[in-house]
Write an enzyme that holds these catalytic residues in place. Sequence first.
Site, mmCIF file in Angstrom:
data_model
loop_
_atom_site.group_PDB
_atom_site.id
_atom_site.type_symbol
_atom_site.label_atom_id
_atom_site.label_comp_id
_atom_site.label_asym_id
_atom_site.label_seq_id
_atom_site.Cartn_x
_atom_site.Cartn_y
_atom_site.Cartn_z
ATOM 1 N N THR A 1 45.773 38.932 43.197
ATOM 2 C CA THR A 1 45.372 40.462 43.420
ATOM 3 C C THR A 1 46.002 40.095 44.764
ATOM 4 O O THR A 1 46.660 40.307 45.959
ATOM 5 C CB THR A 1 44.501 41.431 43.956
ATOM 6 O OG1 THR A 1 43.775 41.840 42.655
ATOM 7 C CG2 THR A 1 44.011 42.405 45.333
ATOM 8 N N SER A 2 45.479 38.778 45.577
ATOM 9 C CA SER A 2 45.630 38.682 46.947
ATOM 10 C C SER A 2 46.893 37.936 46.456
ATOM 11 O O SER A 2 48.118 38.196 47.390
ATOM 12 C CB SER A 2 44.919 37.324 47.169
ATOM 13 O OG SER A 2 44.833 35.707 46.510
ATOM 14 N N GLY B 1 42.594 40.399 38.386
ATOM 15 C CA GLY B 1 41.366 39.150 38.635
ATOM 16 C C GLY B 1 41.849 39.058 40.542
ATOM 17 O O GLY B 1 43.087 39.840 40.309
ATOM 18 N N CYS B 2 40.848 38.264 40.857
ATOM 19 C CA CYS B 2 41.064 37.974 42.064
ATOM 20 C C CYS B 2 41.876 37.146 42.927
ATOM 21 O O CYS B 2 43.247 37.847 44.315
ATOM 22 C CB CYS B 2 39.443 37.702 42.602
ATOM 23 S SG CYS B 2 39.318 35.951 42.038
ATOM 24 N N TYR B 3 42.070 36.660 42.420
ATOM 25 C CA TYR B 3 43.463 35.647 42.596
ATOM 26 C C TYR B 3 44.834 35.970 43.031
ATOM 27 O O TYR B 3 45.406 36.244 44.001
ATOM 28 C CB TYR B 3 43.709 34.342 42.842
ATOM 29 C CG TYR B 3 42.377 32.723 42.700
ATOM 30 C CD1 TYR B 3 42.440 32.609 44.028
ATOM 31 C CD2 TYR B 3 42.009 32.658 41.886
ATOM 32 C CE1 TYR B 3 41.129 31.661 44.059
ATOM 33 C CE2 TYR B 3 40.457 31.885 41.968
ATOM 34 C CZ TYR B 3 40.773 31.136 43.048
ATOM 35 O OH TYR B 3 40.006 30.429 43.482
#
Lengths: 270, 270, 270, 270
Positions: D83-84, D79-81
């Site tokens: 990953t960060s 997911g995007c969050y």
Amino acid sequence: MLFMATESGVAMDMAPELLASGCRIVDLSADFRLREARIWEKWYGKPHGAADLLAEAVYGLAEWARGPLVKARLVANPGCYPTSVLLAMAPLARDGLLQDGLVINSLSGTSGGGRTPRTDMMFSENAGSARAYGTSGHRHLPEIEQGVRFFGASPAISFLPHLIPASRGIFSTIHLGRGDAALVHESLMGVYHNEPFIDVMPMGSQPATNMVLGSNMCRIAVHATPGGAVIVLSVIDNLLKGAAGQAVQNMNIMFGLQETSGLEAVALMP
Amino acid sequence: MLFMATESGVAMDMAPELLASGCRIVDLSADFRLREARIWEKWYGKPHGAADLLAEAVYGLAEWARGPLVKARLVANPGCYPTSVLLAMAPLARDGLLQDGLVINSLSGTSGGGRTPRTDMMFSENAGSARAYGTSGHRHLPEIEQGVRFFGASPAISFLPHLIPASRGIFSTIHLGRGDAALVHESLMGVYHNEPFIDVMPMGSQPATNMVLGSNMCRIAVHATPGGAVIVLSVIDNLLKGAAGQAVQNMNIMFGLQETSGLEAVALMP
Amino acid sequence: MLFMATESGVAMDMAPELLASGCRIVDLSADFRLREARIWEKWYGKPHGAADLLAEAVYGLAEWARGPLVKARLVANPGCYPTSVLLAMAPLARDGLLQDGLVINSLSGTSGGGRTPRTDMMFSENAGSARAYGTSGHRHLPEIEQGVRFFGASPAISFLPHLIPASRGIFSTIHLGRGDAALVHESLMGVYHNEPFIDVMPMGSQPATNMVLGSNMCRIAVHATPGGAVIVLSVIDNLLKGAAGQAVQNMNIMFGLQETSGLEAVALMP
Amino acid sequence: MLFMATESGVAMDMAPELLASGCRIVDLSADFRLREARIWEKWYGKPHGAADLLAEAVYGLAEWARGPLVKARLVANPGCYPTSVLLAMAPLARDGLLQDGLVINSLSGTSGGGRTPRTDMMFSENAGSARAYGTSGHRHLPEIEQGVRFFGASPAISFLPHLIPASRGIFSTIHLGRGDAALVHESLMGVYHNEPFIDVMPMGSQPATNMVLGSNMCRIAVHATPGGAVIVLSVIDNLLKGAAGQAVQNMNIMFGLQETSGLEAVALMP
């Protein structure tokens, strides 16, 4: 007293009964803005359900309709683009300052599109981007044409609305062609110098939409181009002077209230 | 090879010596865009320091300058507004499809104003707001006029740039007046159908600036209005096709490289 | 009565003379917000020019300073971040609901940075982008710490402000660690249920900054996370409740006027 | 090879048959991100249709999964969050630098919400406004928890995502509590100094999301607060390193291609 802020079609269905029961109506939809049923039906693509009321409806461009508004039962609140454009053009039409071949280029924030969810109105689709729309003909064009004719002129008009990445505000750029900017400025000043909601700015001023957001103001500026043409710029908040604000102003006039009641907020800037 | 991306004035000071030393220059400033020193001096308000080079400078509207670019020593990279406008108007000027009284209304993101800090370019001053500028005459007007004349037409042009709350992108709305939209579309298709960086969209298409942001593309659309007028819409990324991208394209042509080298990024959308 | 909305340093220079002449001051700068000269000098990096006035200055967090404000000669109007944070934390500090290790993450629109032109505050630099700042220590941290201590707690606090691409508004996310969200909500409701400018939203509500823009409101919401932690969210308009609005509220209290006078505008949304 | 960029549920329905036919899958949905069906079913609220594949699925945090990716048949793209967050926390978890009570505050552009039209995702609702969401628990929390556990730590985590008025970009602020910022920076540098898509910035640097928009980069910065706490900041483009870009990177690894193929675009700034 009733505001009808509805999709086109609802107001025309309900108006006859409401008027019969003694209501006075300010209709925020487009149902009663055009005086000819034929033209309405052409642009809105269906039969008009209360065509007999069209003649009675007062087109509520407030500064120009105070007399009729006092006794009006049914007021058609003007569209947002027509309000920004007609306030600037009415004096010029009356004073014979409009030539043929007017070009009106308007920019609008996205709130003019309402709250019905559509992919093309999502944040991600509009952030940082500009586009034109209504290129095959926008329903506010016949309303602008009718208004200009009412004030005594009938130029061919090319009108194109654009969406910009702002929530509110309309910026109308009206290219008048060659002309005398000083005369145009005088015509506007002569009519509007005492108006509480119209600011004719000094010649050459630079309006921005954030000068009117949150207020019922229309600010108008006149410019002479190096080539001898005249450009008039007009800014409003589409949700106030272009909709609910003007509706309240109309109601105030209809009921003999102070015209500025409830409308004294200044612009929210920055 | 040298890019000169400078404030007006620097390039003209340095160019003679650089050319003498064998450099080939693509100048991103406005120093060599106008062919007549008299007109340049009128619009830029100072003497031109290298007027003898103006005749030699190639106006680098890439798709229209391939021949001269091959041998060019000094290339004037076009301004951002002129690029968006002239790519759309060059074929029409050549084909006799431009009438008098053109109205060009352009919208630009704020990055066109550079990075020198100014209160009127701060985020808070521009967020959610639109305004016109250059109302007393924008320096890109003589560049547009020169370009249109070069392609064989000399209509009176009213040009007004606007700032919108976006960082990048130019949206030019060109009102041609009454005309035949199909002919206009054909004229554009005939010239550009094989160009890698120009997309003449199907008649009636709706370009948006986010369709070109981050890319070297110019997308052009043609519309017929209900009143019989023709409107041409043109979008570019002001920092790419309107500046550095076109400079690289010009350099590629000058040095016999693949014209699309380094320019194949697609638009960043949303 | 005088508002002093100035850069740090000006108010401290002028205040002694103004007070001597009988003025009452609401200072919008940071000169009198910290009670200890030593701490002020550490964070602001220069000697305090009117340290003898610090003890007298009333910290104008309006809802918590009504008594002292009535007779105050010198009012230090709170900073924007501290207002959003302390309104949410004051009741919790008083009721013993704050543990050690508070984490406060605040988002602000760019108008908090003032109008002095800086490249990093230009539209193009901030459009579509977020960033933290003040990472080496923001001057509002000692102000928050002092406030929380005043209400009876002294937790270690990690505070980080961020800039988001909006003009106005502060969104503070206060992570309280493990706790009882219902107790937190009750504590806030108990204190604020009758306040005109503070809205403790129903448990689990979702505030957004556009719910308060243009108004003097602070809206506060309490959330229980799946892991048993409590998060408090607080939103204000940094230019109103976080600056000029609270200053007017303080003035109203100082002069025995209706506390809401001039502050009744509702939020401008969308 | 197949990208499955779908709503949760579709990938799990189709995967068995596709794998049987010899396809290798990079799934952009959340169907295979959590290794335990029980946890997946709790957070996604329905039975998992292909639970037997969960053990085989490789969690494609590219820099940490190169070995397994080479032979992987089924890759769950993070997911995007997560990953960060996980790129910043993986080295710290491994090196024992994470304490209990982590607070993660993330900001996201609106494109993370997809293109399904919803009123709360319209331009007018989000322009100039910030808000938190997922306050009752966001599905990326168990994914972050699983990831941190995988690297050897199991701190309690409070995670709150926020929407800001940007189209793209994630800004994650990770509050580590008291600690040694230099050790944290060293831990990150030690792992990532040669990575093409991860930039561990010099201590105290200020990342902004527009530094990574349009690119597959993750930029990470470490800060020591005045109170002795450590804060780690991590920025990515949610649609690239947080979605499609990382999927391409995973595919490149799976097929033995150059890992940076197709991913070399630099950020689009401003």
